[in-house]
Design a protein around this motif. Structure first.
Motif, PDB file in Angstrom:
ATOM      1  N   THR A  49       4.500 -16.220   8.688  1.00 34.55           N
ATOM      2  CA  THR A  49       5.406 -15.640   9.679  1.00 34.55           C
ATOM      3  C   THR A  49       5.832 -14.239   9.262  1.00 34.55           C
ATOM      4  O   THR A  49       5.861 -13.309  10.079  1.00 34.55           O
ATOM      5  CB  THR A  49       6.649 -16.528   9.851  1.00 34.55           C
ATOM      6  OG1 THR A  49       6.250 -17.831  10.263  1.00 34.55           O
ATOM      7  CG2 THR A  49       7.605 -15.939  10.879  1.00 34.55           C
TER       8      THR A  49
ATOM      9  N   SER B 259      13.856 -20.969  11.046  1.00 32.94           N
ATOM     10  CA  SER B 259      14.008 -19.972  12.103  1.00 32.94           C
ATOM     11  C   SER B 259      15.446 -19.464  12.166  1.00 32.94           C
ATOM     12  O   SER B 259      15.679 -18.266  12.394  1.00 32.94           O
ATOM     13  CB  SER B 259      13.586 -20.560  13.447  1.00 32.94           C
ATOM     14  OG  SER B 259      14.393 -21.676  13.786  1.00 32.94           O
TER      15      SER B 259
ATOM     16  N   VAL C 206       6.291 -18.727  16.328  1.00 32.38           N
ATOM     17  CA  VAL C 206       5.554 -19.522  17.322  1.00 32.38           C
ATOM     18  C   VAL C 206       4.052 -19.373  17.111  1.00 32.38           C
ATOM     19  O   VAL C 206       3.293 -20.356  17.139  1.00 32.38           O
ATOM     20  CB  VAL C 206       5.948 -19.088  18.749  1.00 32.38           C
ATOM     21  CG1 VAL C 206       5.001 -19.705  19.772  1.00 32.38           C
ATOM     22  CG2 VAL C 206       7.385 -19.496  19.048  1.00 32.38           C
TER      23      VAL C 206
END
Length: 286
Positions: free
Chosen positions: A102, A267, A226
């Motif tokens: 990420t 997150s 995502v």
């Protein structure tokens, strides 16, 4: 002769909290601060209460068989699974794999997206040519690229490709709109003073677009995550997405729900880091 309490300056320094040389805050302002403090406390308590109510409802519905616990798991079963995964090292390994991918996708998409947006701002001709292609690319379902990235990049790097593919196009468009939104009078003033186009970009456009770029950061951190999870669903051998899909295939819903909870925490922490950066930048550019 002693100054009496009727002197006009005697009432203006009644608040001990006022710094030297500044007037004391008014009663209305103090009442406003108390209301805001109570409101913030109420917001925090409401958040905690909502989360607690959700967890209790989830637990009760599963324990009373209103919902099938085999399909939904329940909070009291997630904690032992979390501890078990943490003890054998799987949780740390999978969480780090997702976080690393990420972060890489986030940084690459931000740097490349802002650079491309700057190029489009620099050349209006390039923007007119590329704008419809960017709109179409942003609207396309990125999951369609998973098998292509798997063939091109392999099982490991296809995850990074998905993270960049999902977040870079929105970054380009948001950053470009921020650049275009700069007051043209400021640009004219800089050009009048002899600034080159590069100096205008570096000293006027980029600093003036900080709020827009911070908004892009907030969107991108979620979009990159995502993309990583989608990529891990399809081709990865580690990561929280892999843990979720693997647990669902063998009907170990406790593992699936534990991975989802960890994903939510991850997150949230990344969002808080961006929010801290936003506050820091607001002090500098506010």
């Amino acid at each position: 002769m002693a100054i009496t309490s009727s002197h006009p300056q005697a009432t203006s320094t009644a608040s001990p909290a006022a710094p030297a040389g500044q007037p004391a805050p008014s009663a209305a302002y103090l009442a406003y601060l108390r209301r805001e403090s109570r409101r913030q406390t109420l917001v925090q308590v409401s958040r905690a209460g909502l989360l607690l109510a959700f967890l209790v409802l989830w637990e009760v519905l599963a324990k009373t068989q209103v919902v099938n616990p085999m399909l939904t798991s329940y909070p009291s079963a997630i904690w032992p699974t979390f501890l078990d995964l943490a003890r054998n090292g799987n949780l740390a390994t999978h969480t780090w794999a997702t976080f690393e991918a990420t972060l890489v996708g986030f940084v690459v998409s931000m740097v490349a997206g802002v650079a491309i947006a700057a190029g489009l701002w620099w050349s209006d001709f390039a923007h007119k040519v590329l704008d419809p292609f960017l709109v179409v690319a942003n609207a396309m379902p990125k999951i369609a690229f998973v098998p292509i990235f798997y063939i091109w990049l392999g099982s490991e790097y296809s995850v990074y490709g998905m993270a960049v593919a999902i977040s870079i196009f929105i970054t380009i468009m948001v950053a470009y709109e921020g650049f275009r939104g700069i007051d043209p009078n400021k640009i004219k003033l800089a050009r009048t003073l002899g600034a080159s186009r590069w100096q205008v970009l570096r000293l006027v456009v980029l600093p003036g677009s900080v709020p827009t770029l911070l908004a892009a950061l907030k969107m991108n951190i979620g979009l990159a995550l995502v993309g990583v999870i989608v990529g891990e669903f399809q081709s990865a051998s580690e990561g929280l997405g892999f843990l979720i899909i693997n647990g669902s295939q063998v009907f170990k819903l406790n593992i699936v729900m534990t991975a989802i909870v960890v994903l939510g925490l991850l997150s949230g922490l990344m969002y808080l880091a961006i929010a801290w950066l936003e506050r820091s930048m607001a002090k500098r550019y506010g």
